[in-house]
Design a protein around this motif. Structure first.
Motif, PDB file in Angstrom:
ATOM      1  N   ARG A  25       0.989  -1.227   0.008  1.00  0.00           N
ATOM      2  CA  ARG A  25      -0.067  -0.030   0.063  1.00  0.00           C
ATOM      3  C   ARG A  25       0.821   1.294   0.040  1.00  0.00           C
ATOM      4  NH1 ARG A  25      -4.984   0.989   0.390  1.00  0.00           N
ATOM      5  NH2 ARG A  25      -5.545  -1.154   1.227  1.00  0.00           N
ATOM      6  N   TYR A  26       0.507   2.326  -0.976  1.00  0.00           N
ATOM      7  CA  TYR A  26       1.291   3.444  -0.956  1.00  0.00           C
ATOM      8  C   TYR A  26       0.240   4.566  -0.521  1.00  0.00           C
ATOM      9  CZ  TYR A  26       4.964   1.158  -3.369  1.00  0.00           C
ATOM     10  OH  TYR A  26       6.022   0.405  -3.657  1.00  0.00           O
ATOM     11  N   ILE A  27       1.218   5.549   0.113  1.00  0.00           N
ATOM     12  CA  ILE A  27       0.239   7.031   0.559  1.00  0.00           C
ATOM     13  C   ILE A  27       0.513   7.996  -0.436  1.00  0.00           C
ATOM     14  CG2 ILE A  27      -0.187   8.325   2.298  1.00  0.00           C
ATOM     15  CD1 ILE A  27      -1.238   5.462   2.936  1.00  0.00           C
ATOM     16  N   PHE A  42       4.697  10.984  -1.960  1.00  0.00           N
ATOM     17  CA  PHE A  42       4.264   9.666  -1.853  1.00  0.00           C
ATOM     18  C   PHE A  42       5.271   8.737  -1.199  1.00  0.00           C
ATOM     19  CE2 PHE A  42       6.557   8.978  -5.679  1.00  0.00           C
ATOM     20  CZ  PHE A  42       7.090   7.676  -5.692  1.00  0.00           C
ATOM     21  N   TYR A  43       4.940   7.792  -0.612  1.00  0.00           N
ATOM     22  CA  TYR A  43       5.932   6.818   0.039  1.00  0.00           C
ATOM     23  C   TYR A  43       5.081   5.288   0.332  1.00  0.00           C
ATOM     24  CZ  TYR A  43       3.290   8.161   4.311  1.00  0.00           C
ATOM     25  OH  TYR A  43       2.118   8.607   5.134  1.00  0.00           O
ATOM     26  N   GLU A  48       6.268   4.267   6.904  1.00  0.00           N
ATOM     27  CA  GLU A  48       5.605   5.669   7.058  1.00  0.00           C
ATOM     28  C   GLU A  48       6.166   6.257   8.195  1.00  0.00           C
ATOM     29  OE1 GLU A  48       1.349   5.577   8.288  1.00  0.00           O
ATOM     30  OE2 GLU A  48       1.662   3.695   8.796  1.00  0.00           O
ATOM     31  N   LYS A  49       6.779   5.511   9.335  1.00  0.00           N
ATOM     32  CA  LYS A  49       7.458   6.310  10.475  1.00  0.00           C
ATOM     33  C   LYS A  49       8.912   6.466  10.433  1.00  0.00           C
ATOM     34  CE  LYS A  49       4.264   4.335  13.898  1.00  0.00           C
ATOM     35  NZ  LYS A  49       3.140   5.455  13.470  1.00  0.00           N
ATOM     36  N   SER A  50       9.570   6.004   9.133  1.00  0.00           N
ATOM     37  CA  SER A  50      10.851   6.561   8.912  1.00  0.00           C
ATOM     38  C   SER A  50      11.161   7.896   8.469  1.00  0.00           C
ATOM     39  CB  SER A  50      11.401   5.501   8.021  1.00  0.00           C
ATOM     40  OG  SER A  50      12.772   5.875   7.367  1.00  0.00           O
ATOM     41  N   LYS A  51      12.081   8.406   9.012  1.00  0.00           N
ATOM     42  CA  LYS A  51      12.497   9.730   8.476  1.00  0.00           C
ATOM     43  C   LYS A  51      12.839   9.920   7.137  1.00  0.00           C
ATOM     44  CE  LYS A  51      17.196   9.842  10.010  1.00  0.00           C
ATOM     45  NZ  LYS A  51      18.125  10.581  10.531  1.00  0.00           N
ATOM     46  N   ARG A  53      11.421   8.070   4.565  1.00  0.00           N
ATOM     47  CA  ARG A  53      10.169   7.451   3.926  1.00  0.00           C
ATOM     48  C   ARG A  53      10.126   7.786   2.495  1.00  0.00           C
ATOM     49  NH1 ARG A  53       7.407  10.315   7.597  1.00  0.00           N
ATOM     50  NH2 ARG A  53       6.535  12.176   6.923  1.00  0.00           N
ATOM     51  N   TYR A  54      10.237   8.939   2.292  1.00  0.00           N
ATOM     52  CA  TYR A  54      10.317   9.386   0.632  1.00  0.00           C
ATOM     53  C   TYR A  54      11.481   8.965  -0.040  1.00  0.00           C
ATOM     54  CZ  TYR A  54       6.822  12.585   2.982  1.00  0.00           C
ATOM     55  OH  TYR A  54       5.891  12.816   3.521  1.00  0.00           O
ATOM     56  N   SER A  55      12.647   8.621   0.627  1.00  0.00           N
ATOM     57  CA  SER A  55      13.911   8.310  -0.149  1.00  0.00           C
ATOM     58  C   SER A  55      13.928   6.792  -0.148  1.00  0.00           C
ATOM     59  CB  SER A  55      14.998   8.720   0.605  1.00  0.00           C
ATOM     60  OG  SER A  55      14.991  10.149   0.443  1.00  0.00           O
ATOM     61  N   LEU A  56      13.348   5.992   0.721  1.00  0.00           N
ATOM     62  CA  LEU A  56      13.724   4.330   0.818  1.00  0.00           C
ATOM     63  C   LEU A  56      13.167   3.695  -0.556  1.00  0.00           C
ATOM     64  CD1 LEU A  56      12.597   3.652   4.239  1.00  0.00           C
ATOM     65  CD2 LEU A  56      14.812   3.700   3.388  1.00  0.00           C
ATOM     66  N   LEU A  57      13.816   2.873  -1.369  1.00  0.00           N
ATOM     67  CA  LEU A  57      13.746   2.486  -2.474  1.00  0.00           C
ATOM     68  C   LEU A  57      12.709   0.880  -1.957  1.00  0.00           C
ATOM     69  CD1 LEU A  57      16.880   2.381  -4.485  1.00  0.00           C
ATOM     70  CD2 LEU A  57      14.822   3.914  -4.792  1.00  0.00           C
ATOM     71  N   THR A  58      11.745   0.568  -2.682  1.00  0.00           N
ATOM     72  CA  THR A  58      10.945  -0.596  -2.505  1.00  0.00           C
ATOM     73  C   THR A  58      11.372  -1.892  -3.246  1.00  0.00           C
ATOM     74  OG1 THR A  58       9.229  -0.115  -3.925  1.00  0.00           O
ATOM     75  CG2 THR A  58       9.012   0.792  -1.894  1.00  0.00           C
ATOM     76  N   ASN A  59      12.050  -1.670  -4.283  1.00  0.00           N
ATOM     77  CA  ASN A  59      12.726  -2.767  -5.170  1.00  0.00           C
ATOM     78  C   ASN A  59      11.636  -3.298  -5.807  1.00  0.00           C
ATOM     79  OD1 ASN A  59      15.362  -2.194  -4.685  1.00  0.00           O
ATOM     80  ND2 ASN A  59      15.175  -3.284  -2.759  1.00  0.00           N
ATOM     81  N   ASP A  60      10.361  -2.678  -6.028  1.00  0.00           N
ATOM     82  CA  ASP A  60       9.323  -3.164  -6.778  1.00  0.00           C
ATOM     83  C   ASP A  60       9.430  -3.202  -8.373  1.00  0.00           C
ATOM     84  OD1 ASP A  60       7.618  -3.788  -4.523  1.00  0.00           O
ATOM     85  OD2 ASP A  60       6.824  -1.624  -4.563  1.00  0.00           O
TER      86      ASP A  60
END
Length: 176
Positions: A25-27, A42-43, A48-51, A53-60
């Protein structure tokens, strides 16, 4: 879902969607500013609690699908008000994701270049004037009708963004 921050004169709407392949799920956060200007972020909900969150790669490995969903949210705002403008800041790449890769900061992050290509390809110059700050990875899509009528100026939007983010923009004689 909507929240208001009266001290900053902005409203934040939250949208969500589920990615069909990974079932993540993305916000999408849409911050509304005065002059019908919306900032898009978006993230992945799992961070969502990570500072970061906008930079983290999901590797999707399906960024077009994720960005396209964000664009559908933008289009919903545009359908409701054809005078809206948009902007976003492409989150910086995390050091662990770019190790060993030579990057030119003046060209913007990989995310920024990808977002920029998507916006240029999907939105023509008749609807939105597009301006960017590659160093700070800020991208603006300013409504042409608003610019041409003088209802909003590039300086109005730049001033509002500079209250929130630092940046200088690459602009070639903006209309209005």
């Amino acid at each position: 879902m909507r929240s208001k921050d009266p001290s900053l004169l902005r409203i934040t709407d939250l949208w969500s969607f589920r990615f069909t392949k990974s079932h993540k799920r993305y916000i999408v956060e849409v911050e509304g500013f005065e002059h019908e200007f919306y900032g898009i972020k978006f993230y992945w909900k799992g961070v969502e609690k990570s500072k970061n969150r906008y930079s983290l790669l999901t590797n999707d490995y399906e960024p077009r699908t994720i960005i396209r969903s964000c664009i559908e949210v933008m289009l919903e705002y545009y359908r409701k008000d054809p005078l809206v403008s948009f902007g976003f800041v492409a989150a910086p790449d995390l050091e662990r994701d770019i190790k060993g890769k030579k990057l030119d900061p003046a060209a913007g992050s990989r995310r920024f270049r990808f977002y920029q290509r998507m916006m240029i390809n999907l939105f023509g110059p008749k609807t939105f004037y597009q301006a960017s700050d590659t160093t700070n990875t800020i991208y603006l899509m300013i409504n042409m009708e608003q610019l041409e009528s003088g209802a909003v100026t590039f300086k109005d939007i730049e001033n509002r963004l500079n209250q929130t983010y630092e940046g200088t923009y690459v602009v070639d004689d903006p209309p209005g």
